[in-house]
Design an enzyme around this catalytic site. Sequence first.
Site, short mmCIF file in Angstrom:
data_model
loop_
_atom_site.label_atom_id
_atom_site.label_comp_id
_atom_site.label_asym_id
_atom_site.label_seq_id
_atom_site.Cartn_x
_atom_site.Cartn_y
_atom_site.Cartn_z
N GLU A 296 -2.12 -5.76 1.61
CA GLU A 296 -2.32 -4.49 2.33
C GLU A 296 -1.15 -4.24 3.29
O GLU A 296 -0.69 -3.11 3.44
CB GLU A 296 -3.65 -4.49 3.09
CG GLU A 296 -4.88 -4.57 2.22
CD GLU A 296 -4.97 -3.46 1.17
OE1 GLU A 296 -4.45 -2.36 1.39
OE2 GLU A 296 -5.54 -3.72 0.11
N TRP A 299 1.40 -2.86 1.23
CA TRP A 299 1.20 -1.42 0.93
C TRP A 299 1.80 -0.59 2.07
O TRP A 299 2.42 0.44 1.83
CB TRP A 299 -0.30 -1.09 0.82
CG TRP A 299 -0.85 -1.18 -0.57
CD1 TRP A 299 -1.70 -2.13 -1.04
CD2 TRP A 299 -0.60 -0.28 -1.67
NE1 TRP A 299 -1.98 -1.88 -2.36
CE2 TRP A 299 -1.33 -0.75 -2.77
CE3 TRP A 299 0.18 0.87 -1.82
CZ2 TRP A 299 -1.32 -0.10 -4.01
CZ3 TRP A 299 0.19 1.51 -3.05
CH2 TRP A 299 -0.54 1.03 -4.14
N TRP A 327 -4.68 25.12 -6.35
CA TRP A 327 -5.78 24.67 -5.48
C TRP A 327 -6.67 25.85 -5.11
O TRP A 327 -6.20 26.98 -5.03
CB TRP A 327 -5.21 24.05 -4.21
CG TRP A 327 -4.34 22.86 -4.44
CD1 TRP A 327 -2.98 22.82 -4.34
CD2 TRP A 327 -4.75 21.53 -4.81
NE1 TRP A 327 -2.52 21.55 -4.63
CE2 TRP A 327 -3.59 20.74 -4.93
CE3 TRP A 327 -5.99 20.94 -5.07
CZ2 TRP A 327 -3.62 19.39 -5.27
CZ3 TRP A 327 -6.02 19.59 -5.41
CH2 TRP A 327 -4.85 18.83 -5.51
N ASN A 362 -11.21 2.21 5.02
CA ASN A 362 -10.31 2.54 3.91
C ASN A 362 -11.06 3.03 2.67
O ASN A 362 -10.65 3.99 2.02
CB ASN A 362 -9.46 1.33 3.56
CG ASN A 362 -8.51 1.62 2.41
OD1 ASN A 362 -7.70 2.54 2.49
ND2 ASN A 362 -8.66 0.90 1.31
N TRP A 380 -4.46 18.74 -0.97
CA TRP A 380 -4.46 17.48 -0.23
C TRP A 380 -3.72 17.59 1.10
O TRP A 380 -4.00 16.85 2.04
CB TRP A 380 -3.82 16.36 -1.08
CG TRP A 380 -2.40 16.63 -1.48
CD1 TRP A 380 -1.98 17.32 -2.57
CD2 TRP A 380 -1.21 16.21 -0.80
NE1 TRP A 380 -0.61 17.37 -2.62
CE2 TRP A 380 -0.11 16.69 -1.54
CE3 TRP A 380 -0.95 15.48 0.36
CZ2 TRP A 380 1.22 16.47 -1.16
CZ3 TRP A 380 0.37 15.26 0.75
CH2 TRP A 380 1.44 15.75 -0.01
N TRP A 403 -2.85 10.01 0.69
CA TRP A 403 -3.28 11.32 0.19
C TRP A 403 -2.65 11.64 -1.17
O TRP A 403 -3.32 12.18 -2.06
CB TRP A 403 -2.97 12.42 1.21
CG TRP A 403 -4.08 12.52 2.21
CD1 TRP A 403 -4.12 11.96 3.46
CD2 TRP A 403 -5.35 13.14 2.02
NE1 TRP A 403 -5.33 12.20 4.05
CE2 TRP A 403 -6.11 12.93 3.20
CE3 TRP A 403 -5.94 13.85 0.98
CZ2 TRP A 403 -7.41 13.41 3.35
CZ3 TRP A 403 -7.23 14.34 1.13
CH2 TRP A 403 -7.95 14.12 2.30
C1 LIG Z 1 -6.21 9.17 2.25
C2 LIG Z 1 -5.77 7.96 3.06
C3 LIG Z 1 -5.13 8.15 4.27
C4 LIG Z 1 -4.70 7.04 5.03
N1 LIG Z 1 -4.07 7.25 6.23
C5 LIG Z 1 -3.60 6.21 6.93
C6 LIG Z 1 -2.90 6.39 8.17
O1 LIG Z 1 -2.66 7.53 8.61
N2 LIG Z 1 -2.49 5.28 8.85
C7 LIG Z 1 -2.73 4.02 8.39
O2 LIG Z 1 -2.35 3.05 9.06
N3 LIG Z 1 -3.36 3.82 7.23
C8 LIG Z 1 -3.80 4.85 6.48
N4 LIG Z 1 -4.47 4.62 5.31
C9 LIG Z 1 -4.57 3.26 4.80
C10 LIG Z 1 -5.82 2.46 5.23
O3 LIG Z 1 -6.97 3.20 5.01
C11 LIG Z 1 -5.78 2.00 6.68
O4 LIG Z 1 -4.55 1.39 6.97
C12 LIG Z 1 -6.89 0.98 6.98
O5 LIG Z 1 -8.15 1.54 6.71
C13 LIG Z 1 -6.81 0.56 8.43
O6 LIG Z 1 -7.86 -0.32 8.75
P1 LIG Z 1 -7.56 -1.83 9.18
O7 LIG Z 1 -6.55 -1.86 10.24
O8 LIG Z 1 -8.86 -2.47 9.43
O9 LIG Z 1 -6.90 -2.39 7.85
P2 LIG Z 1 -6.86 -3.83 7.19
O10 LIG Z 1 -7.63 -3.73 5.93
O11 LIG Z 1 -7.18 -4.90 8.13
O12 LIG Z 1 -5.31 -3.93 6.76
C14 LIG Z 1 -4.30 -4.40 7.68
C15 LIG Z 1 -3.23 -3.37 7.87
O13 LIG Z 1 -2.57 -3.11 6.62
C16 LIG Z 1 -2.19 -1.74 6.56
N5 LIG Z 1 -2.88 -1.12 5.42
C17 LIG Z 1 -4.08 -1.47 4.91
N6 LIG Z 1 -4.36 -0.72 3.83
C18 LIG Z 1 -3.34 0.12 3.66
C19 LIG Z 1 -3.04 1.14 2.72
N7 LIG Z 1 -3.86 1.43 1.69
N8 LIG Z 1 -1.89 1.83 2.86
C20 LIG Z 1 -1.04 1.54 3.85
N9 LIG Z 1 -1.26 0.57 4.77
C21 LIG Z 1 -2.39 -0.12 4.67
C22 LIG Z 1 -2.63 -1.08 7.85
O14 LIG Z 1 -1.54 -1.09 8.74
C23 LIG Z 1 -3.74 -2.01 8.32
O15 LIG Z 1 -3.95 -1.98 9.72
C24 LIG Z 1 -4.92 5.73 4.54
C25 LIG Z 1 -5.58 5.57 3.31
C26 LIG Z 1 -5.99 6.66 2.58
C27 LIG Z 1 -6.69 6.45 1.28
#
Ligand SMILES: Cc1cc2nc3c(=O)[nH]c(=O)nc-3n(C[C@H](O)[C@H](O)[C@H](O)COP(=O)(O)OP(=O)(O)OC[C@H]3O[C@@H](n4cnc5c(N)ncnc54)[C@H](O)[C@@H]3O)c2cc1C
Length: 489
Positions: A296, A299, A327, A362, A380, A403
């Site tokens: 993650e 990612w 759209w 997420n 979107w 997105w």
């Molecule tokens: C439509 C959509 C919009 C999103 N917008 C954002 C946003 O604006 N900012 C954001 O930080 N994340 C975004 N995410 C990714 C993800 O949902 C969040 O990072 C995550 O939910 C944060 O929770 P956590 O810190 O507990 O993550 P954890 O699951 O603990 O993951 C650790 C860290 O990894 C990174 N991470 C995790 N998953 C992703 C992912 N899919 N993509 C990129 N980084 C990731 C984040 O920095 C996160 O804090 C988005 C996902 C989707 C599907």
Amino acid sequence: MPQIASNSGKNREILSGQIALVWHRRDLRIDDNPALSEAIAQVGDQGKVLGLFIFDPDILDDGVTEGSKVDFMLGCLRELQTNYRRLGSDLLFMYGEPITSLCSLAKAINTSHLFFNQDVEPFAIKRDREATQALQEIGVKVQSFVDIGLIAPDAIATQAGEPYKVYTPFWRNWQSKPKPQPLDAPQKLTGLASYENLPVIPLPSLRELKFINDITLPESGESAALALLEAFCDGNGILRYQTERDFPAHAGTSTLSPHLRFGTVGIRRVWEKAIAAQQLVRSDEDLAGITIWQQELAWREFYQHVLFHFPALATGAYRPQMQSFPWDDDPEKFEAWCAGLTGYPIVDAAMRQLNQTGWMHNRCRMIVASFLTKDLIINWQLGERYFMQKLLDGDLAANNGGWQWSASSGMDPKPLRIFNPASQARKYDPEGEYILRWLPELQGLTTAELLSGNIPPHQCQRRNYPLPIVDHNIQQQKFKRLYQDCKIN
Ligand SMILES: Cc1cc2nc3c(=O)[nH]c(=O)nc-3n(C[C@H](O)[C@H](O)[C@H](O)COP(=O)(O)OP(=O)(O)OC[C@H]3O[C@@H](n4cnc5c(N)ncnc54)[C@H](O)[C@@H]3O)c2cc1C
């Protein structure tokens, strides 16, 4: 291709007795901070290091920034200033256009060097390039450092030397690369003898910045970030990540995202903690939990990498055929989605979580993004903007990436994904626990009703809860037809 310089510790010059400014932006911490560490190393015992944060009205008044995010940021800045003062210096604040502000402060305190950590967003890259040029013209030397990712976006490429467009090969290469060690927090700083007559302001209040915040925020600042990181990596959170991370009713993820967004924790410190946990694992399942969490983090860097190399992502669809997608953009349906009033309980619960806390799980981000684009057939970019308004972790690279992935408009090699809200709810919220937490008005319904969204009309009416605003089956067929037409044309 835009250029990004690497950390330049190797060419260190000692600026004995001089004044260095560290311009903080999204690195609101003293621990594991490359720009701050390098400034201290360069000025030596005789020099002075001052922090600076500039409130930029163009960002504050962009119509997207909300009070909750500003409030969270102010909390981070308060702690950062306390830390600077505790160490013997200060964090200065300015309000205004950044380049003019930087030049006027540099002249006022006679600084010869400015240090900052690099960003990957197109707006920030342009601003930083212009700031560097303006400061150099008045004789200030500028140095910038790789910070928000473990691997700089231009330090990783395919075998053909191209930027990556697909995550899996990116991850394979990224994980094999050596990662930098965290930098320890400084123990001591020297500041100015007097701060009088400088073009600076005290840390403004939320009201002074003309914002209000009506949500309860998580703890902000560097100490809260480190505590969260330690609790997740030293406890069972990281080990159980593989099995828990997809269930929004459980506390199965780190919730570090607002801290990573504002840089209250350094990514090298985060990685160090994950590696330390890896060294103590006792089972394959624990190891898998850690690896998936690391994926993650990768990612996050993948989206930084693609935004850096393809800045046009910030303004539209990556796939050309999706740039003219027809759209629907029905304002009433969009309003219903924003307010959590679509009649699809899992979608509405998620949107209420976002509106009430500034964070969304997420799994739910994927569900609501799919619903907006594939069920409501709404652009979107409207959802992207709403998320940026509401999310404390709202980050251009990750948000745009998420997105575009959900809208089938991005780099995903298998782009056509449509989530069925009811199936998602059955799989990831099987007891309806998350739904009920955020939609208390649905108490008393059966679990089957909560998950499927097939709620008898009289029950909806009694609870003032809407009937479904669209039919998932009809809408997904419609989306597929429009998508095929776009692919062909
Ligand atoms: C439509 C959509 C919009 C999103 N917008 C954002 C946003 O604006 N900012 C954001 O930080 N994340 C975004 N995410 C990714 C993800 O949902 C969040 O990072 C995550 O939910 C944060 O929770 P956590 O810190 O507990 O993550 P954890 O699951 O603990 O993951 C650790 C860290 O990894 C990174 N991470 C995790 N998953 C992703 C992912 N899919 N993509 C990129 N980084 C990731 C984040 O920095 C996160 O804090 C988005 C996902 C989707 C599907």
